[in-house]
Design an enzyme around this catalytic site. Structure first.
Site, mmCIF file in Angstrom:
data_model
loop_
_atom_site.group_PDB
_atom_site.id
_atom_site.type_symbol
_atom_site.label_atom_id
_atom_site.label_comp_id
_atom_site.label_asym_id
_atom_site.label_seq_id
_atom_site.Cartn_x
_atom_site.Cartn_y
_atom_site.Cartn_z
ATOM 1 N N ASP A 64 59.756 104.804 145.846
ATOM 2 C CA ASP A 64 60.396 104.365 147.079
ATOM 3 C C ASP A 64 59.347 104.128 148.161
ATOM 4 O OD1 ASP A 64 59.719 106.834 148.174
ATOM 5 O OD2 ASP A 64 61.771 107.590 148.257
ATOM 6 N N THR A 66 58.374 105.814 150.627
ATOM 7 C CA THR A 66 57.551 106.934 151.096
ATOM 8 C C THR A 66 56.311 107.143 150.244
ATOM 9 O OG1 THR A 66 58.689 108.630 149.771
ATOM 10 C CG2 THR A 66 59.631 108.100 151.930
ATOM 11 N N ARG A 67 56.232 106.486 149.095
ATOM 12 C CA ARG A 67 55.077 106.657 148.211
ATOM 13 C C ARG A 67 54.510 105.282 147.872
ATOM 14 N NH1 ARG A 67 58.721 110.597 146.408
ATOM 15 N NH2 ARG A 67 57.885 112.726 146.420
ATOM 16 N N HIS A 101 65.597 111.583 147.889
ATOM 17 C CA HIS A 101 65.378 110.892 149.160
ATOM 18 C C HIS A 101 66.551 109.977 149.508
ATOM 19 C CE1 HIS A 101 60.705 111.246 148.577
ATOM 20 N NE2 HIS A 101 61.306 112.409 148.656
ATOM 21 N N HIS A 166 49.190 116.396 144.224
ATOM 22 C CA HIS A 166 50.499 116.892 144.644
ATOM 23 C C HIS A 166 50.378 118.378 144.914
ATOM 24 C CE1 HIS A 166 54.698 118.209 144.540
ATOM 25 N NE2 HIS A 166 54.993 116.977 144.883
ATOM 26 N N LYS A 176 56.636 112.210 137.130
ATOM 27 C CA LYS A 176 57.423 112.331 138.354
ATOM 28 C C LYS A 176 58.219 111.062 138.660
ATOM 29 C CE LYS A 176 56.285 115.092 141.846
ATOM 30 N NZ LYS A 176 56.804 114.149 142.801
ATOM 31 N N HIS A 192 61.796 122.326 139.651
ATOM 32 C CA HIS A 192 60.843 122.711 140.683
ATOM 33 C C HIS A 192 60.848 124.204 140.989
ATOM 34 C CE1 HIS A 192 60.750 118.408 141.239
ATOM 35 N NE2 HIS A 192 59.859 118.491 142.191
ATOM 36 N N GLN A 294 56.612 114.270 153.789
ATOM 37 C CA GLN A 294 55.455 113.578 153.230
ATOM 38 C C GLN A 294 54.171 114.026 153.922
ATOM 39 O OE1 GLN A 294 55.639 111.682 150.485
ATOM 40 N NE2 GLN A 294 57.807 112.230 150.518
ATOM 41 N N LYS A 297 51.864 117.322 153.127
ATOM 42 C CA LYS A 297 50.939 117.373 151.991
ATOM 43 C C LYS A 297 49.491 117.323 152.481
ATOM 44 C CE LYS A 297 54.389 115.055 149.145
ATOM 45 N NZ LYS A 297 54.756 113.831 148.403
#
Length: 424
Positions: A64, A66-67, A101, A166, A176, A192, A294, A297
Site C-alpha cells: 500500500d 505507506t510502504r 491498514h 523491520h 509479509k 505477531h 510508520q 520504525k
C-alpha cells in the site's frame, strides 16, 4: 545539510555531528534493466514464461501507499512479461496488501499502479470481511491462516514489495506481502503475538528485533503462514536513499527474500564506534513519516546509536496522524508492566507498537517535531518542539560540554550498529 520532513525539508546545522547514511552504490543500472534482469534470472524458480500458461488468472500482490516499493516501475514490467506469455490484461489483477491498514484512495491507487492505473483491475484487501477470506487451516506453530479469496482463486500468485529492516520481524518484504498483507485480522494478530516471551518469563523475545531472522519467532510465524498460500513468484526491490531501485530479487518466496535481506544488511547497517549523547533522526520524509506507526520504525532503529538516557530529536510529520484509530488509546497505560499485561490479555499489533514507543521514551529524552499537539506528544512520553532549531535550543544547554552526536537523514532505512574499535 537538509533533512526530509513529510513532503518538505528542513536545514540541519549541528557542527561535528557524525552523519550516518547508507554505503554509496556506484554504476547503477537503469531501474527497468534491474527489474528485467531479475525477472529473467530468478532464485529458486524458473522465469515466469516457464511457470505460467496462456489464459492463467494471475493476481499480483503489492504494497500500500505507506510502504513505497517503486511499484509504479516494476508492475508494468511484470504485466508486460505476462502479456508476452499470452496472459491478457483482463486475466491480471492487482491486490493491495493492506494488512490491517485503511483502504486506499483513487489517487493512491494511481500512484501505486503508475501507467497501469485504469488498465489493470485493482482491489484493496479487507482483513475484516469474511466474504473475502479463505481458511487454510493452522500452521505447525499454531497460527490460524485466513487469506484473501482472490489470491486463493488465482492460477498464479506473484507477491511484490520492498525489503528493508523491520523492528520486530527482522526484515520487511517477502512473506509479509502475504501475512499480514492479505491475511485476516485474526491471522495478523496471532502471527505477531510471538513478539512476547511466555508469560512466566515476561518481556519481549530477544530475537524479535530489527535485522534478525534466525530464531525470530515472529518471522517464523509469518513465513509458515505465508507458505500455506504456496505463492508462485516473488519480486522484491531494494531501494536507495532517494527511493531509487538499487537491486531487485525474484524467485521463490523464502530464497529470494533471504538474498535481498543480505544486501539490505550490507548496505544499511552503519557502524558507530560509540553511542552518542544526541541523535537527530529524520524518517526520510513521506511515506516513511506518513503516520506515526510508520515513523516510529526510524525511532526504533536510530535509538541504537544513543546512550541510555541520551537525547533524541525526532522529525516525523505524520500528516495522516497515528495511522490506526485505536493506536493512541493504548497510551492510557503509562506503567509499562501494566501495559504489557493488557497486551497479553488482548493482543493488538498497534498496541504492541505503542508499548515499544513508550518503552523507548522511558529510556531516552525524545523531542518530537510533528503535527501532533503537546498533549498527544506527552502521552507518548515525548516533548513537543515546534521545529529543529527550537529543539536544539532546548537540548544543547543540557548536554555535556564535549557531547557526541549523530545525524540520521534516512532513519526509516538505516540501522546503526555500535561497534567499538578493536584494540591490539
Amino acid at each position: 545539510m537538509v533533512l526530509k520532513y513529510g513532503s518538505t525539508s528542513v536545514p540541519c546545522r549541528l557542527p561535528g555531528g557524525q552523519l550516518l547514511q547508507m554505503k554509496q552504490i556506484t554504476a547503477l543500472q537503469p531501474a527497468h534493466q534491474l527489474v528485467n534482469e531479475a525477472l529473467q534470472h530468478p532464485i529458486g524458480t524458473p522465469p515466469l514464461p516457464g511457470m505460467v500458461n496462456a489464459g492463467d488468472k494471475v493476481v499480483i500482490v503489492t504494497s500500500d501507499i505507506t510502504r513505497y516499493s517503486a511499484s509504479e516501475v516494476y508492475l508494468p514490467l511484470v504485466v508486460d512479461e505476462l502479456n508476452r506469455c499470452s496472459i491478457a490484461d483482463e486475466n491480471i489483477s492487482i491486490l493491495i496488501a493492506l494488512g490491517i491498514h485503511r483502504g486506499q484512495t483513487a489517487e493512491e491507487h494511481r500512484k501505486i499502479l503508475g501507467p497501469l492505473y485504469g488498465r489493470i483491475a485493482v482491489y484493496d484487501h479487507d482483513c475484516d470481511d469474511p466474504e473475502q477470506l479463505v481458511d487454510l487451516g493452522i500452521t505447525d506453530g499454531g497460527i490460524p491462516v485466513q487469506i484473501n479469496r482472490r489470491v486463493m482463486a488465482a492460477d498464479r500468485v506473484i507477491v511484490t514489495g520492498t525489503i528493508g529492516f523491520h523492528y520486530f520481524a527482522g526484515f520487511g518484504g517477502g512473506r509479509k506481502g502475504l501475512v499480514p498483507g492479505v491475511a485476516s485480522r485474526e491471522t495478523c494478530m496471532a502471527s505477531h503475538f510471538a513478539v512476547f516471551n511466555p508469560p512466566e518469563i515476561g518481556g519481549k523475545h530477544p530475537s524479535a528485533v530489527t535485522g534478525v531472522l534466525a530464531g525470530n519467532p515472529v518471522h517464523r510465524n509469518l513465513l509458515q503462514a505465508a507458505q500455506r498460500v504456496e505463492p508462485d513468484f516473488l519480486l522484491n526491490t531494494v531501494l536507495g536513499p532517494n527511493k531509487e531501485i538499487v537491486a531487485v530479487f525474484c524467485g521463490e518466496l523464502e530464497q529470494a527474500h533471504l538474498a535481498g535481506c543480505e544486501l539490505v544488511r550490507s548496505l544499511y547497517s552503519v557502524p558507530v564506534t560509540a553511542a552518542a549523547d544526541l541523535a537527530i533522526i529524520s524518517c526520510g520524509g513521506e511515506p516513511k513519516d506518513i503516520n506515526f506507526i510508520q515513523a516510529q520504525k526510524a525511532l526504533d532503529y536510530g535509538c541504537r546509536a544513543v546512550k541510555p538516557g541520551g537525547t533524541i530529536i525526532f522529525l516525523a510529520a505524520c500528516r495522516d496522524g497515528f495511522g490506526y484509530p485505536t493506536f493512541f488509546d493504548w497510551f492510557r497505560y503509562q506503567d509499562l508492566d501494566q501495559f504489557e499485561a493488557a497486551l497479553r490479555a488482548n493482543y493488538q499489533i498497534n498496541g504492541q507498537t505503542a508499548h515499544a514507543v513508550l518503552a523507548r521514551a522511558r529510556r531516552f529524552r525524545i523531542l518530537l517535531i510533528s503535527e501532533f499537539n503537546s498533549e498527544q506528544t506527552a502521552a507518548m512520553g515525548m516533548e513537543k518542539s515546534a521545529d529543529l532549531q527550537t529543539a536544539l535550543a532546548q537540548v544543547l544547554p543540557t548536554l555535556p560540554s564535549n557531547f557526541s552526536s549523530v545525524i540520521i537523514p534516512d532513519g526509516g532505512t538505516i540501522l546503526p550498529v555500535v561497534t567499538p574499535p578493536t584494540t591490539t
